[in-house]
Design an enzyme around this catalytic site. Sequence first.
Site, PDB file in Angstrom:
ATOM      1  N   TYR A 155       0.832  -1.208   0.000  1.00 48.45           N
ATOM      2  CA  TYR A 155       0.000   0.000   0.000  1.00 48.45           C
ATOM      3  C   TYR A 155       0.863   1.253   0.000  1.00 48.45           C
ATOM      4  O   TYR A 155       0.643   2.182  -0.785  1.00 48.45           O
ATOM      5  CB  TYR A 155      -0.905  -0.031   1.231  1.00 48.45           C
ATOM      6  CG  TYR A 155      -1.775   1.185   1.431  1.00 48.45           C
ATOM      7  CD1 TYR A 155      -2.809   1.466   0.556  1.00 48.45           C
ATOM      8  CD2 TYR A 155      -1.573   2.038   2.518  1.00 48.45           C
ATOM      9  CE1 TYR A 155      -3.626   2.572   0.750  1.00 48.45           C
ATOM     10  CE2 TYR A 155      -2.386   3.146   2.718  1.00 48.45           C
ATOM     11  CZ  TYR A 155      -3.412   3.404   1.834  1.00 48.45           C
ATOM     12  OH  TYR A 155      -4.217   4.497   2.024  1.00 48.45           O
ATOM     13  N   LYS A 159       0.909   3.933  -3.067  1.00 51.62           N
ATOM     14  CA  LYS A 159       0.501   5.318  -2.818  1.00 51.62           C
ATOM     15  C   LYS A 159       1.659   6.279  -3.080  1.00 51.62           C
ATOM     16  O   LYS A 159       1.448   7.410  -3.545  1.00 51.62           O
ATOM     17  CB  LYS A 159      -0.015   5.463  -1.391  1.00 51.62           C
ATOM     18  CG  LYS A 159      -1.349   4.770  -1.131  1.00 51.62           C
ATOM     19  CD  LYS A 159      -2.483   5.360  -1.952  1.00 51.62           C
ATOM     20  CE  LYS A 159      -2.908   6.724  -1.453  1.00 51.62           C
ATOM     21  NZ  LYS A 159      -4.069   7.252  -2.226  1.00 51.62           N
TER      22      LYS A 159
END
Length: 333
Positions: A155, A159
């Site tokens: 993640y 991101k």
Amino acid sequence: MSEYGIDGLRGRKVIVTGGAGFIGSHLCEGLVEVGADVICMDDLSAGKTTNVRHLEGRNNFHFVEMDVCDDSAAMDRVFEGVDTVFHNAASKKNICLINPHRDLEVNAGGALNLLKMTMKHGVRKFVQASTGSVYGEPQIFPTTESHPFEPVSYYGVSKLAGERYVDVFHRLYGLDTTILRYFHVYGPRQESNEFGGVVSIFLRRITQGENPVVFGHGEQVRSFTWVRDLVEANLRVATNPVATGKAYNAASGIRVTINELARGMLDILDKDGALSIEHGEPLIGDIMEFDVANGAIREDLGLTFEADFWGTLRTALGDVDSFLGRTQPATAS
């Protein structure tokens, strides 16, 4: 004058991606309130139409079911006449462990697709919702925006890739962009399933008569941030040129351990004292320590954050059904 003290977006056509999600639905509310013409874009993979049902019927609110990775003519039509994009759609941290390829496709590819559409249609402003996970396990305290990027989860990596695309479009093409790094957001309509936030997960379990489960030792420190503070942060960066090309920590600076959260919520909700904390296996990529500096966003934009975490939480938990999204919020006025 609106609740947020922002009128600069009045009459502007804006897109909120992930607009039917937890944070996105609150942002849609704030934008509807200030008089923006709001397009709520969501593919409903995580968002729920019930989160924005109270906005239906407002002449300045429009829902579009669409994937942020869609680069078809349908996306072109949505972007016609748009002034500002608030990109909040994301593949969440827990989901990335199940399908890291989809995580990359949404968090990096989706951002790139929207940026290309932004340039193609002459959009003025692009606000990117990011995360403190881009820093990885913090090594410098308090952690400022200049902290090195060393993400320790899929993640965080995806991101950060999204952030880098935003930065490239600003540097190469002069696009007016701002990145907001969110930290441990809490508030009404937060998802309470296994992919949701810890406050809502604890709330669901306790109200169902189940023990809250703390993963690992529970001394992980979090900087819980009230969702409506993030709404104001988004509105301010969208209307203040000082934010152009910058990235901000959008965090309260509050420091609460997961054990403290669980004990505090039991004190508020478990009146009979029948429940207790359970401990589970540590989560992969779980960061232990957060001490987040928010001086840049406070100085540049005059933003203040809710500092009374327990008071705010206690008040919010007074209506459990609303917090868990089981009842409709009041319509924005």
